[in-house]
Design an enzyme around this catalytic site. Structure first.
Site, PDB file in Angstrom:
ATOM      1  N   CYS A  87       0.836  -1.205   0.000  1.00  0.00           N
ATOM      2  CA  CYS A  87       0.000   0.000   0.000  1.00  0.00           C
ATOM      3  C   CYS A  87       0.874   1.260   0.000  1.00  0.00           C
ATOM      4  CB  CYS A  87      -0.997  -0.064   1.148  1.00  0.00           C
ATOM      5  SG  CYS A  87      -2.406   1.018   0.880  1.00  0.00           S
ATOM      6  N   HIS A 184      -3.204  -4.971   1.667  1.00  0.00           N
ATOM      7  CA  HIS A 184      -2.451  -5.231   2.904  1.00  0.00           C
ATOM      8  C   HIS A 184      -2.366  -6.732   3.174  1.00  0.00           C
ATOM      9  CE1 HIS A 184      -2.178  -1.129   4.691  1.00  0.00           C
ATOM     10  NE2 HIS A 184      -3.169  -0.904   3.847  1.00  0.00           N
ATOM     11  N   GLU A 186      -0.562  -8.293   5.201  1.00  0.00           N
ATOM     12  CA  GLU A 186      -0.371  -8.548   6.639  1.00  0.00           C
ATOM     13  C   GLU A 186      -1.702  -8.593   7.384  1.00  0.00           C
ATOM     14  OE1 GLU A 186       0.056  -5.851   5.041  1.00  0.00           O
ATOM     15  OE2 GLU A 186      -0.581  -4.131   6.237  1.00  0.00           O
TER      16      GLU A 186
HETATM   17  N1  GLN Z   1      -3.443   6.489   0.877  1.00  0.00           N
HETATM   18  C1  GLN Z   1      -2.245   6.229   1.615  1.00  0.00           C
HETATM   19  C2  GLN Z   1      -1.041   6.961   0.999  1.00  0.00           C
HETATM   20  O1  GLN Z   1      -1.167   7.555  -0.016  1.00  0.00           O
HETATM   21  C3  GLN Z   1      -1.965   4.730   1.620  1.00  0.00           C
HETATM   22  C4  GLN Z   1      -2.945   4.024   2.502  1.00  0.00           C
HETATM   23  C5  GLN Z   1      -2.462   2.753   3.116  1.00  0.00           C
HETATM   24  O2  GLN Z   1      -1.241   2.487   3.184  1.00  0.00           O
HETATM   25  N2  GLN Z   1      -3.374   1.989   3.655  1.00  0.00           N
HETATM   26  O3  GLN Z   1       0.002   6.913   1.536  1.00  0.00           O
END
Ligand code: GLN
Length: 208
Positions: A87, A184, A186
């Site tokens: 992410c 994610h 994890e």
């Molecule tokens: N939207 C977040 C970002 O741009 C990422 C969100 C997340 O890691 N769950 O960093």
């Protein structure tokens, strides 16, 4: 074989969840090793693999820069350190990032992966969701993806492989030893991606 140290960038984000998933993945593989929180240059120099967690990519980028760890991370990842960015972690790995709503964001990126990432690609917190995906990783078939303010991958350079799609959106990619996921792992209950990272690190250790 020597013990593996699996680093988790410990500056911001869901670090604890990756620690547990890494512990579990090591024991499921019967691999000798342990996770290490990477907070400084010395830690970054000694890990055999690295996880960049989810969280807030702008904060992770600026903290890496303030702590002076960024050049070491760039150098090690460029030289083949097996790395999993999840992410915000995938955003941080990307060469280019912009936000779906506000457009270009001037944020500090590690910038080693030849992808363009759209941040908040599926909407903001309220639009977070879960979905089953096909994942092109050894030993995986279906993977339960947890998407929280998730990005998607909009362009990929040569040598970048798609690992998963959600409809038309590319949500997991691999370039050499770098893996990026918009979701994610994890939080999914599966340690397949953590195990894949550890396998890459083991292969490297055998070749070294
Ligand atoms: N939207 C977040 C970002 O741009 C990422 C969100 C997340 O890691 N769950 O960093």
């Amino acid at each position: 074989m020597s013990r593996l140290t699996v680093g988790i960038l410990g500056l911001q984000g869901d670090i604890e969840e990756h620690l547990s998933a890494t512990d579990l993945a090591l024991s499921r593989l019967g691999a000798e090793g342990e996770p290490l929180l990477v907070k400084g240059i010395d830690d970054a120099k000694r890990v055999n693999a690295l996880i960049i967690p989810g969280g807030e990519s702008t904060v992770m980028g600026s903290l890496s820069s303030i702590k002076g760890i960024l050049p070491t991370l760039r150098e090690r990842i460029t030289n083949g350190l097996p790395t999993l960015g999840t992410c915000a972690g995938m955003i941080t790995l990307a060469k280019r990032a912009y936000d779906r709503v506000v457009g270009e964001t001037s944020q500090t990126l590690i910038g080693t992966m030849d992808i363009t990432v759209e941040r908040n690609s599926f909407g903001r917190q309220g639009e977070s969701f879960e979905a089953d995906l096909g994942l092109d990783v050894p030993g995986a078939s279906k993977f339960h993806g947890v998407f929280i303010r998730a990005p998607s991958v909009k362009t990929i350079g040569q040598g970048v492989k798609e690992l998963a799609r959600l409809g038309d959106a590319v949500v997991a990619v691999q370039q050499g030893n770098m893996i990026g996921t918009a979701f994610h792992p994890e939080l999914s209950g599966s340690t397949i991606l953590h195990e894949y990272l550890i396998r890459l690190a083991k292969t490297d250790a055998v070749q070294a």
